[in-house]
Design a protein around this motif. Structure first.
Motif, PDB file in Angstrom:
ATOM      1  N   ILE A  83       5.572   3.951  -9.044  1.00 34.32           N
ATOM      2  CA  ILE A  83       4.619   4.687  -7.988  1.00 34.32           C
ATOM      3  C   ILE A  83       5.208   6.233  -7.853  1.00 34.32           C
ATOM      4  CG2 ILE A  83       3.859   4.642  -5.547  1.00 34.32           C
ATOM      5  CD1 ILE A  83       3.970   1.567  -5.779  1.00 34.32           C
ATOM      6  N   PHE A  84       6.552   6.268  -7.590  1.00 36.72           N
ATOM      7  CA  PHE A  84       7.006   7.662  -7.373  1.00 36.72           C
ATOM      8  C   PHE A  84       6.629   8.495  -8.681  1.00 36.72           C
ATOM      9  CE2 PHE A  84      10.625   5.504  -4.609  1.00 36.72           C
ATOM     10  CZ  PHE A  84       9.478   5.592  -3.543  1.00 36.72           C
ATOM     11  N   LYS A 101       0.741  -1.117   0.001  1.00 40.29           N
ATOM     12  CA  LYS A 101       0.010   0.083  -0.074  1.00 40.29           C
ATOM     13  C   LYS A 101       0.962   1.295  -0.121  1.00 40.29           C
ATOM     14  CE  LYS A 101      -4.226  -2.077   1.230  1.00 40.29           C
ATOM     15  NZ  LYS A 101      -4.244  -2.946   0.095  1.00 40.29           N
ATOM     16  N   THR A 102       2.038   1.345  -0.598  1.00 47.47           N
ATOM     17  CA  THR A 102       2.854   2.250  -0.489  1.00 47.47           C
ATOM     18  C   THR A 102       2.388   3.546  -1.053  1.00 47.47           C
ATOM     19  OG1 THR A 102       4.811   0.937  -0.918  1.00 47.47           O
ATOM     20  CG2 THR A 102       5.004   3.366  -1.478  1.00 47.47           C
ATOM     21  N   LEU A 103       1.487   3.530  -2.115  1.00 50.97           N
ATOM     22  CA  LEU A 103       0.990   4.906  -2.806  1.00 50.97           C
ATOM     23  C   LEU A 103       0.020   5.317  -1.660  1.00 50.97           C
ATOM     24  CD1 LEU A 103       0.885   6.864  -4.909  1.00 50.97           C
ATOM     25  CD2 LEU A 103      -0.893   5.419  -6.184  1.00 50.97           C
ATOM     26  N   LEU A 110       1.700   6.662   1.181  1.00 49.53           N
ATOM     27  CA  LEU A 110       2.511   8.054   0.975  1.00 49.53           C
ATOM     28  C   LEU A 110       1.495   8.877   0.879  1.00 49.53           C
ATOM     29  CD1 LEU A 110       4.923   7.684  -1.761  1.00 49.53           C
ATOM     30  CD2 LEU A 110       3.610   9.607  -1.746  1.00 49.53           C
ATOM     31  N   ASN A 111       0.087   9.014   0.348  1.00 52.88           N
ATOM     32  CA  ASN A 111      -0.846  10.021   0.316  1.00 52.88           C
ATOM     33  C   ASN A 111      -1.099  10.280   1.476  1.00 52.88           C
ATOM     34  OD1 ASN A 111      -0.522  10.494  -2.513  1.00 52.88           O
ATOM     35  ND2 ASN A 111      -1.760   8.985  -2.990  1.00 52.88           N
ATOM     36  N   LYS A 112      -1.053   9.462   2.232  1.00 54.74           N
ATOM     37  CA  LYS A 112      -1.599   9.597   3.767  1.00 54.74           C
ATOM     38  C   LYS A 112      -0.918  10.536   4.825  1.00 54.74           C
ATOM     39  CE  LYS A 112      -4.509   8.483   7.114  1.00 54.74           C
ATOM     40  NZ  LYS A 112      -5.900   8.779   7.122  1.00 54.74           N
ATOM     41  N   VAL A 113       0.353  10.436   4.279  1.00 51.83           N
ATOM     42  CA  VAL A 113       1.471  11.180   5.217  1.00 51.83           C
ATOM     43  C   VAL A 113       2.005  12.414   4.392  1.00 51.83           C
ATOM     44  CG1 VAL A 113       2.203   9.323   6.705  1.00 51.83           C
ATOM     45  CG2 VAL A 113       3.368   9.858   4.714  1.00 51.83           C
ATOM     46  N   ARG A 114       1.691  12.308   3.271  1.00 51.75           N
ATOM     47  CA  ARG A 114       2.319  13.583   2.547  1.00 51.75           C
ATOM     48  C   ARG A 114       1.587  15.169   3.289  1.00 51.75           C
ATOM     49  NH1 ARG A 114       1.285  13.706  -3.780  1.00 51.75           N
ATOM     50  NH2 ARG A 114       1.977  15.694  -4.319  1.00 51.75           N
ATOM     51  N   PRO A 115       0.524  15.170   3.570  1.00 44.94           N
ATOM     52  CA  PRO A 115      -0.137  16.473   3.938  1.00 44.94           C
ATOM     53  C   PRO A 115       0.734  16.863   5.074  1.00 44.94           C
ATOM     54  CG  PRO A 115      -1.764  15.010   3.601  1.00 44.94           C
ATOM     55  CD  PRO A 115      -0.675  14.136   3.462  1.00 44.94           C
ATOM     56  N   LEU A 116       1.525  16.068   5.820  1.00 50.76           N
ATOM     57  CA  LEU A 116       2.150  16.437   6.981  1.00 50.76           C
ATOM     58  C   LEU A 116       3.603  16.577   6.898  1.00 50.76           C
ATOM     59  CD1 LEU A 116       1.276  13.446   9.431  1.00 50.76           C
ATOM     60  CD2 LEU A 116       0.414  15.510   9.477  1.00 50.76           C
ATOM     61  N   LEU A 160      10.051  13.491   2.260  1.00 49.35           N
ATOM     62  CA  LEU A 160       9.489  12.304   2.811  1.00 49.35           C
ATOM     63  C   LEU A 160      10.261  10.983   2.475  1.00 49.35           C
ATOM     64  CD1 LEU A 160       6.971  10.682   3.662  1.00 49.35           C
ATOM     65  CD2 LEU A 160       5.949  11.226   1.478  1.00 49.35           C
ATOM     66  N   ILE A 161      10.743  10.501   3.632  1.00 47.39           N
ATOM     67  CA  ILE A 161      11.555   9.038   3.387  1.00 47.39           C
ATOM     68  C   ILE A 161      10.659   7.835   3.390  1.00 47.39           C
ATOM     69  CG2 ILE A 161      13.474   8.017   4.252  1.00 47.39           C
ATOM     70  CD1 ILE A 161      14.650  10.660   5.442  1.00 47.39           C
ATOM     71  N   VAL A 162      10.979   7.214   2.261  1.00 46.50           N
ATOM     72  CA  VAL A 162      10.134   5.947   2.214  1.00 46.50           C
ATOM     73  C   VAL A 162      10.964   4.715   2.120  1.00 46.50           C
ATOM     74  CG1 VAL A 162       8.592   4.735   0.671  1.00 46.50           C
ATOM     75  CG2 VAL A 162       8.135   6.906   0.580  1.00 46.50           C
ATOM     76  N   VAL A 163      10.811   3.840   2.989  1.00 50.34           N
ATOM     77  CA  VAL A 163      11.492   2.549   3.244  1.00 50.34           C
ATOM     78  C   VAL A 163      10.290   1.440   2.505  1.00 50.34           C
ATOM     79  CG1 VAL A 163      12.666   0.785   4.744  1.00 50.34           C
ATOM     80  CG2 VAL A 163      12.761   3.427   4.985  1.00 50.34           C
ATOM     81  N   ASN A 164      10.959   0.792   1.667  1.00 50.52           N
ATOM     82  CA  ASN A 164      10.037  -0.381   1.237  1.00 50.52           C
ATOM     83  C   ASN A 164      10.757  -1.757   1.326  1.00 50.52           C
ATOM     84  OD1 ASN A 164       9.137  -2.334  -1.012  1.00 50.52           O
ATOM     85  ND2 ASN A 164       7.230  -0.942  -0.766  1.00 50.52           N
ATOM     86  N   ASN A 165      10.268  -2.606   2.147  1.00 46.37           N
ATOM     87  CA  ASN A 165      10.989  -3.815   2.047  1.00 46.37           C
ATOM     88  C   ASN A 165      10.182  -5.095   1.644  1.00 46.37           C
ATOM     89  OD1 ASN A 165       9.309  -4.369   4.283  1.00 46.37           O
ATOM     90  ND2 ASN A 165      10.828  -3.788   5.941  1.00 46.37           N
ATOM     91  N   ALA A 166       9.496  -4.617   0.741  1.00 46.45           N
ATOM     92  CA  ALA A 166       8.516  -5.849   0.006  1.00 46.45           C
ATOM     93  C   ALA A 166       9.340  -6.686  -1.068  1.00 46.45           C
ATOM     94  CB  ALA A 166       7.446  -5.315  -0.609  1.00 46.45           C
ATOM     95  N   LEU A 167       9.993  -7.932  -0.471  1.00 46.94           N
ATOM     96  CA  LEU A 167      10.888  -8.809  -1.038  1.00 46.94           C
ATOM     97  C   LEU A 167      10.351  -8.892  -2.657  1.00 46.94           C
ATOM     98  CD1 LEU A 167      13.333 -10.361  -0.742  1.00 46.94           C
ATOM     99  CD2 LEU A 167      11.800 -12.362  -0.232  1.00 46.94           C
ATOM    100  N   TYR A 168       8.892  -8.764  -2.914  1.00 40.55           N
ATOM    101  CA  TYR A 168       8.625  -9.143  -4.178  1.00 40.55           C
ATOM    102  C   TYR A 168       8.085  -7.983  -5.024  1.00 40.55           C
ATOM    103  CZ  TYR A 168       9.312 -14.016  -3.173  1.00 40.55           C
ATOM    104  OH  TYR A 168       9.698 -15.027  -2.754  1.00 40.55           O
ATOM    105  N   MET A 169       8.303  -6.819  -4.418  1.00 38.90           N
ATOM    106  CA  MET A 169       8.243  -5.614  -5.195  1.00 38.90           C
ATOM    107  C   MET A 169       9.486  -5.014  -5.795  1.00 38.90           C
ATOM    108  SD  MET A 169       7.079  -1.765  -4.213  1.00 38.90           S
ATOM    109  CE  MET A 169       5.216  -1.778  -4.222  1.00 38.90           C
TER     110      MET A 169
END
Ligand SMILES: C[S@@+](CC[C@H](N)C(=O)[O-])C[C@H]1O[C@@H](n2cnc3c(N)ncnc32)[C@H](O)[C@@H]1O
Length: 341
Positions: A281-282, A246-248, A251-257, A264-273
């Protein structure tokens, strides 16, 4: 039968590359053997100060146990300063085995703090299935220490708060750590105490991510930096969700903050993404012109494997990232140009 010769040979090769990373005081945390990539996928070996943590990922863990006991003996002979060895087993239903069994030393000889980039971090090796402190985000902690002087930071899914602590060590003026599990944030408090930093209780928000973020939005809180490092799987307020898929929306949830010109620092550790999938997505969000990828932070080589020790690739190509833990710094602009609170 597991092949002992292969394991010992690969571990020895891996160690050759780790010597320069080890310190005489035995305060460092590093991966000594990254089995997935270095030729024995069922085993990972981490060093936390003077405690060795051996992860047994075999689908029938008992099969590997005698070999890992041999390996433990070999390590203790090689490194007589080792005070404790913990074995963690992933596939057992048995929770104590997953949290870790001490097979050398005792409760009192377990490492409780490590030093990284000159910062002290409290650790609690048997708090959780991992070792309470992530090695793959070491360069991100370095980045936060280098870039957050005078900034305000929101560390979501903070766990034991190491990313927020790195920002504080770098002179951040305020760091809000939020997680649903108070026991994990207790380790963050211990890190603050180790470093002599004040503990402002209002900056430790215990609660579900979605509720906490909504609350901060209602109070119109803006931060120079928001860190988004969700777990693979969560059972929170919104039910059971695979957060990393649910990265997108996250990301949209926290962006207004994020304040104008913040990150905005995104860490994605989904092995299969795949890395390309995350970049897509970016790209999608950057079409607005208000958010763009500024930097990729690589995972350190003790975790990825070194060019000389690397045997097998991850199941899905992470490039342009160098590991399935994909770390990105996104720059954010705001129409209202609002600054951090
Ligand atoms: C992958 S860890 C984050 C790692 C952390 N950023 C670090 O560097 O150590 C995931 C954390 O998310 C927390 N978590 C999971 N679901 C959550 C939710 N719905 N709301 C708040 N925190 C949640 C867990 O308690 C756990 O501490």
């Amino acid at each position: 039968m597991p092949d002992a010769e292969v394991l010992f040979r690969q571990v020895e090769r891996a160690l050759q590359k780790r010597w320069p990373l080890m310190d005489d005081q035995h305060q460092t945390a590093l991966r000594l053997f990254s089995g997935f990539y270095e030729g024995f996928p069922e085993v990972v070996i981490d060093l936390y100060g003077s405690t060795l943590v051996i992860f047994n990922y075999h689908e029938k863990p008992v099969v590997l146990r005698p070999l890992l006991i041999e390996l433990q003996k070999w390590f203790i002979q090689k490194f007589p300063w080792i005070t404790a060895v913990v074995h963690k087993t992933r596939s057992l239903r048995n929770m104590p085995s997953r949290l870790g069994v001490i097979r050398f030393g005792d409760e009192h000889s377990l490492t409780t703090q490590i030093v990284e980039h000159g910062v002290k971090y409290a650790i609690h090796l048997r708090l959780n299935q991992d070792a309470s402190f992530y090695l793959d985000t070491r360069n991100l902690r370095g980045w936060l220490k280098d870039h957050m002087a005078g900034k305000s930071v929101l560390n979501t899914f903070a766990y034991t708060g190491s990313l927020g602590a790195a920002a504080l060590a770098g002179g951040a003026r305020r760091v809000v750590q939020t997680d649903q599990n108070p026991r994990f944030l207790e380790v963050a408090r211990a890190t603050y105490r180790l470093n002599g930093w004040p503990i402002n209780e209002e900056d430790f928000l215990i609660g579900d991510f979605f509720k906490v973020v909504d609350g901060l939005r209602r109070r119109k809180q803006l931060f120079d930096c928001v860190i988004l490092d969700p777990p693979f799987f969560s059972t929170g307020f919104n039910g059971e969700i695979f957060l990393n898929e649910k990265t997108l929306p996250l990301l949209n949830k926290v962006r207004p903050l994020v304040a104008h010109d913040g990150v905005l620092i995104v860490v994605n550790n989904a092995l299969y993404m795949s890395g390309a999938g995350l970049i897509r997505i970016f790209d999608e969000v950057s079409q607005s012109g208000y958010l763009w990828l500024e930097e990729i932070i690589p995972v350190p080589e003790d975790v990825t494997g070194f060019p000389q020790t690397w045997v097998s690739p991850p199941p899905v190509d992470p490039s342009p990232f160098n590991h399935p833990t994909k770390i990105a710094v996104l720059r954010v602009a705001r129409k209202d140009r609002a600054a951090a609170s």
